[in-house]
Design an enzyme around this catalytic site. Structure first.
Site, short mmCIF file in Angstrom:
data_model
loop_
_atom_site.label_atom_id
_atom_site.label_comp_id
_atom_site.label_asym_id
_atom_site.label_seq_id
_atom_site.Cartn_x
_atom_site.Cartn_y
_atom_site.Cartn_z
N CYS A 236 43.39 35.67 49.92
CA CYS A 236 42.10 35.00 49.97
C CYS A 236 41.03 35.63 49.06
CB CYS A 236 41.63 34.92 51.42
SG CYS A 236 40.44 33.60 51.74
N GLU B 213 47.18 32.49 54.71
CA GLU B 213 46.57 33.57 55.50
C GLU B 213 46.31 33.05 56.91
OE1 GLU B 213 42.41 36.16 55.06
OE2 GLU B 213 42.54 34.13 54.26
N LYS C 96 45.42 43.17 53.27
CA LYS C 96 44.34 42.68 52.43
C LYS C 96 43.38 43.80 52.04
CE LYS C 96 40.84 38.97 52.56
NZ LYS C 96 40.27 37.93 53.45
#
Length: 269
Positions: A147, A40, A111
């Site tokens: 993440c 990321e 995300k």
């Protein structure tokens, strides 16, 4: 299918980050990989302004990644930032995007779960995505996650239900007491939850290079790993930058799902 995880430490400079990406992509190709995963925030590290560098998927940064993937005939997965919709008050935002590009592959994932935790408020400047994303490469189906997503099993299950036998998690994990342990535990848990391989690729720990953390920005702890559908760590790194390889076989997933049919047995409540 041979894959590689590139645990690097990105910085503020976009051109330098592209140079780093190219270096590791070439090393991955030389090692026989057909796909390489980057962390990321590969485009620019957290702790720096993101609004001024966000660009569409056909912009210059992504175009250079795409051209490199085409040259090397290698699928590249890397974190970047794309323009997002403004807030209701008119404040600008970006999207935290994973680009997957290469031979026969063109996909992107925004995300879904934003990191509003441990004193950091990603939602202040980032617009959340809304949908799971999978893509096919090398005869396998891959799901994408970023993440903080790793703390939410439902996304990984949704990817598996869409056919994923591998879940990719690109991260820039926040440091702190117990955080590296949590990252490693969660990667193994999501593999067992979904009987998929998990490719957990994080930013390396800047402290290993003598760089002290400033503020609450999550800049990486390292500990990238390849995890089997049975939760076994097949390959792993510590906090320092590095490159690891693994050979993924869909029959391992088939075996896991026959012995441990959690996807077939699950119930919705």
């Amino acid at each position: 299918m041979r894959v590689a995880l590139a645990q690097v430490i990105s910085g503020r400079d976009l051109a330098e980050n592209l140079r780093l990406l190219e270096e590791y992509a070439r090393r991955a190709k030389d090692g026989g990989a057909e796909l390489v995963v980057f962390p990321e925030a590969m485009m620019r590290a957290f702790g720096n302004s993101l609004l001024d560098i966000a660009e569409p998927l056909d912009g210059p940064w992504a175009a250079k990644v795409r051209a490199l993937a085409e040259e090397l005939q290698l699928v590249i997965v890397a974190g970047m930032f794309t323009p997002g919709a403004a807030t209701e008050t008119g404040a600008p935002r970006v999207r935290n995007t994973l680009l997957a590009t290469g031979p026969g592959v063109e996909a992107s994932y925004d995300k879904v779960h934003l990191f509003d935790a441990f004193g950091f408020a990603e939602s202040d400047t980032v617009e959340a995505g809304t949908e799971p994303v999978t893509f096919d490469a090398g005869g396998l189906t891959f799901g994408l996650a970023t993440c903080y997503d790793i703390r939410f099993p439902a996304l990984f299950t949704a990817n598996a239900q869409r056919g994923a036998v591998v879940n990719i998690v690109s991260a820039s994990w926040g440091a702190g007491p117990g955080k590296a342990d949590q990252w490693q535990l969660l990667a193994r848990a999501r593999a067992v939850d979904t009987t998929t391989f998990v490719l957990a690729c994080g930013q390396g720990d800047p402290a290993t290079q003598g760089v002290e953390a400033k503020g609450a920005a999550p800049t990486g702890v390292g500990y990238s790993a390849v995890v089997s559908p049975f939760g076994q760590v097949l390959e792993a790194l510590d906090g320092e930058p590095g490159l690891i390889f693994a050979d993924l076989d869909a029959s391992v997933v088939d075996d896991a799902r026959q012995k441990l049919p959690v996807l077939a047995n699950r119930r919705n409540f």
